[in-house]
Design a protein around this motif. Structure first.
Motif, short mmCIF file in Angstrom:
data_model
loop_
_atom_site.label_atom_id
_atom_site.label_comp_id
_atom_site.label_asym_id
_atom_site.label_seq_id
_atom_site.Cartn_x
_atom_site.Cartn_y
_atom_site.Cartn_z
N HIS A 254 -9.51 1.33 6.60
CA HIS A 254 -9.76 0.73 5.29
C HIS A 254 -9.11 1.52 4.16
O HIS A 254 -8.53 0.93 3.24
N LEU A 255 -9.17 2.83 4.23
CA LEU A 255 -8.50 3.64 3.20
C LEU A 255 -7.01 3.33 3.16
O LEU A 255 -6.41 3.22 2.08
N ASN A 256 -6.40 3.17 4.32
CA ASN A 256 -4.97 2.89 4.36
C ASN A 256 -4.65 1.47 3.91
O ASN A 256 -3.60 1.22 3.30
N THR A 257 -5.53 0.51 4.20
CA THR A 257 -5.33 -0.83 3.68
C THR A 257 -5.32 -0.83 2.16
O THR A 257 -4.45 -1.42 1.51
N THR A 258 -6.30 -0.15 1.59
CA THR A 258 -6.40 -0.12 0.14
C THR A 258 -5.26 0.67 -0.48
O THR A 258 -4.72 0.30 -1.53
N LEU A 259 -4.85 1.76 0.17
CA LEU A 259 -3.71 2.52 -0.32
C LEU A 259 -2.43 1.69 -0.21
O LEU A 259 -1.58 1.70 -1.11
N TYR A 268 5.92 0.12 -4.56
CA TYR A 268 6.29 1.12 -3.55
C TYR A 268 6.26 0.44 -2.18
O TYR A 268 5.36 0.67 -1.36
N TYR A 269 7.25 -0.39 -1.92
CA TYR A 269 7.20 -1.25 -0.75
C TYR A 269 7.26 -0.46 0.56
O TYR A 269 6.56 -0.79 1.53
N VAL A 274 4.22 1.64 5.40
CA VAL A 274 3.73 2.79 6.17
C VAL A 274 2.21 2.77 6.25
O VAL A 274 1.62 2.90 7.34
N HIS A 275 1.55 2.61 5.12
CA HIS A 275 0.08 2.70 5.11
C HIS A 275 -0.57 1.46 5.73
O HIS A 275 -1.60 1.57 6.39
N LEU A 276 0.05 0.32 5.55
CA LEU A 276 -0.53 -0.89 6.14
C LEU A 276 -0.37 -0.90 7.66
O LEU A 276 -1.26 -1.36 8.38
N LEU A 277 0.76 -0.39 8.16
CA LEU A 277 0.90 -0.27 9.62
C LEU A 277 -0.11 0.73 10.18
O LEU A 277 -0.67 0.53 11.26
N ARG A 278 -0.35 1.80 9.45
CA ARG A 278 -1.36 2.77 9.88
C ARG A 278 -2.74 2.12 9.88
O ARG A 278 -3.56 2.36 10.78
N ALA A 279 -3.00 1.29 8.88
CA ALA A 279 -4.28 0.59 8.83
C ALA A 279 -4.46 -0.33 10.03
O ALA A 279 -5.55 -0.40 10.62
N THR A 289 -5.36 -6.95 5.85
CA THR A 289 -4.23 -6.04 6.00
C THR A 289 -2.95 -6.78 6.32
O THR A 289 -1.87 -6.44 5.83
N TYR A 290 -3.04 -7.82 7.14
CA TYR A 290 -1.85 -8.51 7.59
C TYR A 290 -1.18 -9.29 6.46
O TYR A 290 0.05 -9.39 6.40
N GLY A 291 -1.98 -9.84 5.55
CA GLY A 291 -1.39 -10.55 4.42
C GLY A 291 -0.64 -9.60 3.51
O GLY A 291 0.48 -9.90 3.07
N TYR A 292 -1.23 -8.44 3.23
CA TYR A 292 -0.54 -7.45 2.41
C TYR A 292 0.72 -6.95 3.11
O TYR A 292 1.76 -6.74 2.48
#
Length: 322
Positions: A254-259, A268-269, A274-279, A289-292
């Motif tokens: 969740h922290l990585n989704t929000t980040l 900062y694409y 990077v952070h969404l894949l980690r999420a 997460t997948y939409g973002y």
């Protein structure tokens, strides 16, 4: 509102360099239907002192004071100064660019009364408006009982400071807001507060939050990435793990989704990807997460046309305050 044995409610407003917004916040406190209110405005060394602005307002019989820091210390330091200057058993907070509906304090006190002594914090709903005052979102809290695990899992929207009040006894037990956090200050404090009390909610949008692009703290992605994220993991990952491995995975995910969302909305694409894949790796069941991630992968091709949904998303981004 007059009532027997009405407890004093102290309101703390930290402010820095927003004289165009502060009067609305202060006047909304003065206009409360609940009368036993004390206001402390903490001027965190604004370029121009704010007390003269307050002195020109018609605040009626409101008991208020303004404390000015000799140097800029940050919002949480200002909140601590305000808390230490208050005299009440209930402390509420209001950011200088938000304002309250007139019944907010009355509803807070009702919730504390009905919840009994075990309820140490109460959250209320928020109505999100744009610069023209048009509503673009609404969030109603679902804080009931013991909520620590739900916050860690990212199941709850973190009530921003304008949206909750807390008993002084709980502050004494949990400690003050952590001054090291440049952002996500509210979520971190809720994690600590919730370990010492039960929560209750008021299901009305009694806070008005403005999204106007005026340098709100939520826009500073690099500080979230380099400071707030690392501090949250350092302080609370062990607590999350104590609820089991799934809770820990969801906490990090969740922290990585929000980040990742913060990176996306600030352009900062690559960081967003990077952070969404980690999420996804930590918490693959979180659908948002997948939409973002889809927007982040296509970057500037798709996201600028989609910026019209930025405010919509910011009103609904998962539990960390945006």
């Amino acid at each position: 509102m007059e009532r027997q044995n009405a407890p004093l409610v102290s309101v703390v407003i930290p402010t820095y360099g927003r004289p165009e917004f502060l009067p609305d916040a202060v006047e909304s406190v003065a206009e409360q239907t609940y009368s036993n209110v004390q206001l402390v405005v903490v001027d965190d060394h604004s370029p121009e002192p704010v007390e003269p602005v307050l002195a020109d307002l018609d605040l009626g019989t409101l008991d208020w004071q303004c404390i000015r820091h000799a140097e800029n210390k940050g919002a949480n330091a200002a909140r601590r100064t305000g808390i230490e200057a208050t005299e009440s058993d209930i402390v509420a907070f209001l950011d200088d660019d938000d304002y309250w509906e007139s019944t907010l304090v009355e509803r807070l006190v009702d919730a504390f009364d009905s919840g009994g002594p075990d309820v140490g914090a109460v959250a209320v709903g928020v109505r999100i408006v744009d610069g023209a005052g048009e509503q673009i979102g609404e969030m109603i809290p679902d804080y009931v009982g013991n909520i620590t695990e739900r916050i860690l899992r990212g199941e709850l929207q973190a009530a921003t400071f304008s949206r909750f009040a807390v008993r002084r006894s709980v502050i004494d037990a949990a400690g003050y807001p952590d001054e090291r956090f440049p952002s996500w200050q509210d979520k971190e404090w809720h994690i600590r507060l919730s370990q010492h009390c039960k929560y209750a909610s008021v299901s009305e949008p009694l806070v008005v939050r403005r999204i106007t692009g005026h340098g709100q703290i939520t826009d500073d992605f690099e500080k979230k990435r380099d400071v707030s994220y690392e501090l949250l993991v350092e302080k609370h990952s062990t607590l999350a793990a104590s609820y089991g491995p799934e809770c820990y995975q969801q906490f990090i995910g969740h922290l990585n989704t929000t980040l990742g969302f913060s990176a996306l909305r600030n352009g900062y694409y690559r960081d967003a990807v990077v952070h969404l894949l980690r999420a996804v790796r930590y918490d693959p069941k979180r659908r948002s997460t997948y939409g973002y991630l889809a927007l982040a992968v296509t970057g500037p091709i798709s996201y600028p046309p989609a910026r019209r949904i930025k405010q919509w998303l910011s009103g609904r981004t998962p539990s960390l305050s945006v």
